[in-house]
Design a protein around this motif. Structure first.
Motif, mmCIF file in Angstrom:
data_model
loop_
_atom_site.group_PDB
_atom_site.id
_atom_site.type_symbol
_atom_site.label_atom_id
_atom_site.label_comp_id
_atom_site.label_asym_id
_atom_site.label_seq_id
_atom_site.Cartn_x
_atom_site.Cartn_y
_atom_site.Cartn_z
ATOM 1 N N GLU A 82 0.120 -20.486 -9.373
ATOM 2 C CA GLU A 82 -0.948 -20.446 -8.379
ATOM 3 C C GLU A 82 -1.118 -19.057 -7.775
ATOM 4 O OE1 GLU A 82 2.799 -21.973 -7.503
ATOM 5 O OE2 GLU A 82 1.258 -23.126 -8.458
ATOM 6 N N TRP A 83 -0.074 -18.225 -7.758
ATOM 7 C CA TRP A 83 -0.258 -16.879 -7.227
ATOM 8 C C TRP A 83 -0.977 -15.976 -8.216
ATOM 9 C CZ3 TRP A 83 2.492 -14.306 -10.715
ATOM 10 C CH2 TRP A 83 3.650 -14.892 -11.209
ATOM 11 N N ALA A 84 -1.160 -16.428 -9.452
ATOM 12 C CA ALA A 84 -1.985 -15.675 -10.396
ATOM 13 C C ALA A 84 -3.459 -15.950 -10.133
ATOM 14 C CB ALA A 84 -1.647 -16.051 -11.829
ATOM 15 N N ASN A 85 -3.720 -17.001 -9.394
ATOM 16 C CA ASN A 85 -5.088 -17.304 -8.983
ATOM 17 C C ASN A 85 -5.500 -16.247 -7.964
ATOM 18 O OD1 ASN A 85 -7.197 -18.251 -7.265
ATOM 19 N ND2 ASN A 85 -6.857 -20.311 -8.040
ATOM 20 N N PRO A 86 -6.600 -15.558 -8.179
ATOM 21 C CA PRO A 86 -7.006 -14.484 -7.277
ATOM 22 C C PRO A 86 -7.130 -14.920 -5.820
ATOM 23 C CG PRO A 86 -8.338 -14.460 -9.251
ATOM 24 C CD PRO A 86 -7.489 -15.701 -9.322
ATOM 25 N N ASN A 87 -7.453 -16.176 -5.578
ATOM 26 C CA ASN A 87 -7.606 -16.640 -4.200
ATOM 27 C C ASN A 87 -6.268 -16.776 -3.482
ATOM 28 O OD1 ASN A 87 -10.405 -16.869 -4.485
ATOM 29 N ND2 ASN A 87 -10.178 -18.844 -5.469
ATOM 30 N N ASN A 88 -5.196 -17.007 -4.221
ATOM 31 C CA ASN A 88 -3.873 -17.160 -3.612
ATOM 32 C C ASN A 88 -3.013 -15.917 -3.768
ATOM 33 O OD1 ASN A 88 -4.455 -19.842 -3.052
ATOM 34 N ND2 ASN A 88 -3.600 -20.552 -4.977
ATOM 35 N N GLY A 89 -3.098 -15.291 -4.923
ATOM 36 C CA GLY A 89 -2.158 -14.244 -5.272
ATOM 37 C C GLY A 89 -2.156 -13.033 -4.381
ATOM 38 N N LEU A 90 -3.317 -12.463 -4.097
ATOM 39 C CA LEU A 90 -3.357 -11.262 -3.272
ATOM 40 C C LEU A 90 -2.799 -11.539 -1.894
ATOM 41 C CD1 LEU A 90 -6.803 -9.760 -4.288
ATOM 42 C CD2 LEU A 90 -4.548 -8.872 -4.843
ATOM 43 N N ILE A 91 -3.137 -12.689 -1.334
ATOM 44 C CA ILE A 91 -2.628 -13.057 -0.018
ATOM 45 C C ILE A 91 -1.112 -13.191 -0.080
ATOM 46 C CG2 ILE A 91 -2.609 -14.902 1.718
ATOM 47 C CD1 ILE A 91 -5.572 -15.438 0.826
ATOM 48 N N TYR A 92 -0.618 -13.837 -1.121
ATOM 49 C CA TYR A 92 0.823 -14.049 -1.258
ATOM 50 C C TYR A 92 1.580 -12.730 -1.345
ATOM 51 C CZ TYR A 92 5.295 -15.466 -3.115
ATOM 52 O OH TYR A 92 6.636 -15.625 -3.298
ATOM 53 N N TRP A 93 1.144 -11.825 -2.229
ATOM 54 C CA TRP A 93 1.886 -10.578 -2.416
ATOM 55 C C TRP A 93 1.776 -9.660 -1.219
ATOM 56 C CZ3 TRP A 93 5.667 -10.287 -5.521
ATOM 57 C CH2 TRP A 93 5.697 -11.157 -6.597
ATOM 58 N N GLU A 94 0.648 -9.663 -0.531
ATOM 59 C CA GLU A 94 0.497 -8.790 0.633
ATOM 60 C C GLU A 94 1.397 -9.216 1.785
ATOM 61 O OE1 GLU A 94 -3.700 -8.866 1.302
ATOM 62 O OE2 GLU A 94 -4.087 -7.447 -0.318
ATOM 63 N N LYS A 95 1.829 -10.476 1.808
ATOM 64 C CA LYS A 95 2.697 -10.978 2.879
ATOM 65 C C LYS A 95 4.178 -10.728 2.609
ATOM 66 C CE LYS A 95 -0.313 -14.657 4.500
ATOM 67 N NZ LYS A 95 -0.474 -16.103 4.658
ATOM 68 N N GLN A 96 4.535 -10.264 1.430
ATOM 69 C CA GLN A 96 5.942 -10.079 1.074
ATOM 70 C C GLN A 96 6.512 -8.832 1.717
ATOM 71 O OE1 GLN A 96 7.726 -12.439 -0.504
ATOM 72 N NE2 GLN A 96 5.778 -13.473 -0.246
ATOM 73 N N SER A 97 7.835 -8.822 1.807
ATOM 74 C CA SER A 97 8.527 -7.621 2.269
ATOM 75 C C SER A 97 8.470 -6.596 1.136
ATOM 76 C CB SER A 97 9.984 -7.951 2.596
ATOM 77 O OG SER A 97 10.701 -8.200 1.400
ATOM 78 N N GLY A 98 8.996 -5.434 1.380
ATOM 79 C CA GLY A 98 8.989 -4.396 0.353
ATOM 80 C C GLY A 98 10.062 -4.587 -0.701
ATOM 81 N N ASN A 99 10.684 -5.757 -0.759
ATOM 82 C CA ASN A 99 11.805 -5.967 -1.670
ATOM 83 C C ASN A 99 11.406 -6.412 -3.064
ATOM 84 O OD1 ASN A 99 13.769 -5.168 0.064
ATOM 85 N ND2 ASN A 99 14.358 -7.220 0.704
ATOM 86 N N VAL A 100 10.133 -6.456 -3.381
ATOM 87 C CA VAL A 100 9.751 -6.942 -4.705
ATOM 88 C C VAL A 100 8.751 -5.992 -5.364
ATOM 89 C CG1 VAL A 100 7.904 -8.438 -3.854
ATOM 90 C CG2 VAL A 100 8.985 -8.954 -6.042
ATOM 91 N N CYS A 101 9.003 -5.746 -6.628
ATOM 92 C CA CYS A 101 8.057 -5.025 -7.479
ATOM 93 C C CYS A 101 7.793 -5.968 -8.648
ATOM 94 C CB CYS A 101 8.652 -3.709 -7.961
ATOM 95 S SG CYS A 101 7.543 -2.765 -9.027
ATOM 96 N N PHE A 102 6.606 -6.519 -8.697
ATOM 97 C CA PHE A 102 6.271 -7.506 -9.708
ATOM 98 C C PHE A 102 5.499 -6.838 -10.823
ATOM 99 C CE2 PHE A 102 3.403 -10.561 -11.585
ATOM 100 C CZ PHE A 102 4.275 -11.572 -11.936
ATOM 101 N N LEU A 103 5.879 -7.127 -12.058
ATOM 102 C CA LEU A 103 5.231 -6.538 -13.227
ATOM 103 C C LEU A 103 4.812 -7.665 -14.164
ATOM 104 C CD1 LEU A 103 4.507 -4.053 -14.962
ATOM 105 C CD2 LEU A 103 6.865 -4.016 -15.751
ATOM 106 N N GLY A 104 3.512 -7.902 -14.282
ATOM 107 C CA GLY A 104 2.980 -8.883 -15.222
ATOM 108 C C GLY A 104 2.548 -8.169 -16.493
ATOM 109 N N VAL A 105 2.917 -8.701 -17.654
ATOM 110 C CA VAL A 105 2.627 -8.065 -18.936
ATOM 111 C C VAL A 105 1.792 -9.014 -19.790
ATOM 112 C CG1 VAL A 105 3.618 -7.048 -21.023
ATOM 113 C CG2 VAL A 105 4.845 -6.860 -18.845
ATOM 114 N N SER A 106 0.666 -8.522 -20.346
ATOM 115 C CA SER A 106 -0.156 -9.390 -21.188
ATOM 116 C C SER A 106 -1.097 -8.599 -22.073
ATOM 117 C CB SER A 106 -0.989 -10.320 -20.309
ATOM 118 O OG SER A 106 -1.782 -11.161 -21.112
ATOM 119 N N ASP A 107 -1.390 -9.179 -23.227
ATOM 120 C CA ASP A 107 -2.477 -8.665 -24.052
ATOM 121 C C ASP A 107 -3.586 -9.711 -24.128
ATOM 122 O OD1 ASP A 107 -1.475 -10.592 -25.737
ATOM 123 O OD2 ASP A 107 -1.031 -9.252 -27.384
ATOM 124 N N ASN A 108 -3.453 -10.777 -23.389
ATOM 125 C CA ASN A 108 -4.371 -11.902 -23.507
ATOM 126 C C ASN A 108 -5.616 -11.815 -22.641
ATOM 127 O OD1 ASN A 108 -2.961 -13.308 -25.454
ATOM 128 N ND2 ASN A 108 -1.590 -14.185 -23.937
#
Length: 190
Positions: free
Chosen positions: A128-154
């Motif tokens: 659900e955090w990959a959903n644009p409506n949820n994801g940006l809100i979710y990641w912006e609320k996190q502390s600085g302890n996470v660097c998320f890297l999504g990888v895709s050719d799809n």
């Protein structure tokens, strides 16, 4: 094929990594920032996206997860197990999470240092955090302890009727990082 793993400062490859210095520099800058980071790494097949991601996490507290096109809960539970291994916490493995936001929130609450989380084949878990409506809100609320890297050719050349949602890449275009092949061919979407 890569195995799922949680990494804490151990070498992943004995093969010398060549090139991609510019890309690694950008990733290192993002990792060093004081805020949460989200990088969507995409590009043509066989240009080295996975190799770049796995090279980047060498020596860093990190989790690598190769998502598969399978049931939602199967991917969720597999990631829960990898996170439990990282935490060295068998109780975490037993918690039943209903969704990815619950899983990540619980995991990140237990982290006291910066961590890189790589999800290879990013569209497959359909979190659900990959959903644009949820994801940006979710990641912006996190502390600085996470660097998320999504990888895709799809994303490139895929249509929603094929099961891929280009709106994910559209929503995250400021985070999108296009990996060209060594000849520099092909134009990125963003």
């Amino acid at each position: 094929m890569l195995q799922q793993y949680a990494v804490q400062s151990k070498s992943l490859s004995a093969i010398k990594f060549i090139n991609r210095k510019e890309e690694l520099k950008i990733f290192e800058e993002r990792f060093s920032s004081k805020k949460p980071e989200f990088i969507m790494l995409y590009g043509r097949r066989r240009v080295g996206k996975t190799e770049l991601a796995t090279h980047f996490i060498i020596g860093k507290p990190s989790i690598y997860f190769l998502a598969e096109e399978k049931r939602y809960l199967d991917n969720l539970n597999e990631m829960r197990g990898i996170m439990a291994d990282f935490l060295k916490n068998e109780e975490f493995r037993m918690i039943k999470f209903e969704n990815w936001v619950q899983l990540f929130k619980s995991f990140l609450d237990k982290i006291d240092r910066k961590i890189v989380i790589v999800i290879d084949e990013f569209p497959y878990p359909k979190p659900e955090w990959a959903n644009p409506n949820n994801g940006l809100i979710y990641w912006e609320k996190q502390s600085g302890n996470v660097c998320f890297l999504g990888v895709s050719d799809n994303f490139k050349g895929s249509a929603p009727e094929d099961g891929y949602d280009l709106s994910i890449l559209e929503a995250y275009k400021e985070y999108a990082f296009y990996l060209r092949d060594y000849a520099g061919r092909e134009t990125p979407l963003y």
